[in-house]
Design an enzyme around this catalytic site. Sequence first.
Site, PDB file in Angstrom:
ATOM      1  N   GLU A   1      -3.983   7.443  -4.769  1.00  0.00           N
ATOM      2  CA  GLU A   1      -4.199   7.062  -6.125  1.00  0.00           C
ATOM      3  C   GLU A   1      -5.485   7.643  -6.745  1.00  0.00           C
ATOM      4  OE1 GLU A   1      -4.169   2.632  -5.890  1.00  0.00           O
ATOM      5  OE2 GLU A   1      -2.118   2.598  -5.064  1.00  0.00           O
ATOM      6  N   HIS A  45      -1.126   0.431 -10.060  1.00  0.00           N
ATOM      7  CA  HIS A  45      -1.907  -0.473  -9.333  1.00  0.00           C
ATOM      8  C   HIS A  45      -2.249  -1.647  -9.861  1.00  0.00           C
ATOM      9  CE1 HIS A  45      -3.927  -0.730  -5.009  1.00  0.00           C
ATOM     10  NE2 HIS A  45      -3.598  -2.069  -5.598  1.00  0.00           N
ATOM     11  N   ARG A  82       0.712  -1.245  -0.083  1.00  0.00           N
ATOM     12  CA  ARG A  82       0.158   0.018   0.027  1.00  0.00           C
ATOM     13  C   ARG A  82       0.888   1.268   0.075  1.00  0.00           C
ATOM     14  NH1 ARG A  82      -3.566  -2.594  -1.792  1.00  0.00           N
ATOM     15  NH2 ARG A  82      -5.668  -2.780  -0.971  1.00  0.00           N
TER      16      ARG A  82
END
Length: 330
Positions: free
Chosen positions: A264, A282, A235
């Site tokens: 993000e 991601h 993360r």
Amino acid sequence: MDEEEPNICVLVPGKMIPYALERLRQHFRTITIERAEPALLSEEMKESVKAVASFGNVGAAFIDALPRLQIIANFGVGYDSVDAGHAARSGVMVTNTPDVLTEEVADTTIGLLINTVRELPKAEQYLRDGRWKREGPYPLTRGSLRGRKVGIYGLGRIGRAIALRLEAFGLPVSYHNRRKVEDVPYTYHSDLLSLAKAVDTLICVAPGGPATDRAIDDQILNALGSDGVFINIGRGATVDEKALAAALKNGTILAAGLDVYADEPNVPEDLLSCPNTCLLPHVGSASVHTREAVANLMIDNLISWFSTGKPLTPVAETTHVMAMTKKGLP
Ligand code: NAP
């Protein structure tokens, strides 16, 4: 089961892959809204929603705004974006999707590591730009996997799958968790700084949340040293991104490969402008094969909850939550 599945109302805030929406609609009355914000809930939704299927933030206020909510089924294994502590205190079950994405994410991590160390995306761009023809071979890379010592921060399901792959590459593996894992041959470090001092390559695959918030800071990056490589597949919030950008710019470490970011999809300009970063949007588990498996487990959790009163994969915070103590159940 308290009622027939098609009458059970499932709310999907934010984006969800079409496969998941289609399968949800086969089983439940499925409503979508733009995001998990109380202001977007109609009175009818507040009265009827019993489940939330989500791929993003589900905060305490949203949980409180749904008085008949029984379960939040998270799309993904990492559930730091769901307030699971508040859900547990409110008697709301939370489920995630462990195991079904483990191998895919481990594969992606190895790809990201090699791309970062051997600069493969940049080498391909060199070819596509015609520079191989014009200027000759791509320069030798300073980085190599050979001789590296790898540390894994978070040796859980995915961390172990990464470690197995690294073993096949002939690289020694150490790790840091809060607890030592008994059945692995890797060296344990009881603190992250000690791990960072012992290795030159650090892979972060620990969960997000307050306990890991910005754990990768300038001290950890300093400890990795000037040949240091940092890979983040866990993360973004686990890293102090400002400290990382500074360490990349001033040569404190050699390079970084990142799949995840604190905010993000906003990637800090500081990281974008570093030539020694390999940046992915991601995509750790983002194949059709694996995301459909994630969707299936998310939906199977809902089906199991409403048909048997038990979910398949509850998160640790809510294992005690029972269907019969739920609001809205007879
Ligand atoms: P997992 O099996 O629960 O493993 C997590 C590991 O981290 C455990 O070994 C745990 O050990 C350790 N850990 C947890 N909190 C820690 C802390 N405060 N300090 C040190 N170690 C800690 O989970 P997983 O299935 O491997 O998934 C791990 C994470 O990967 C997810 O939470 C998610 O954030 C991330 N992920 C990313 C992608 C992507 O697309 N990039 C995809 C899937 C998952 P202890 O409990 O002993 O500390």
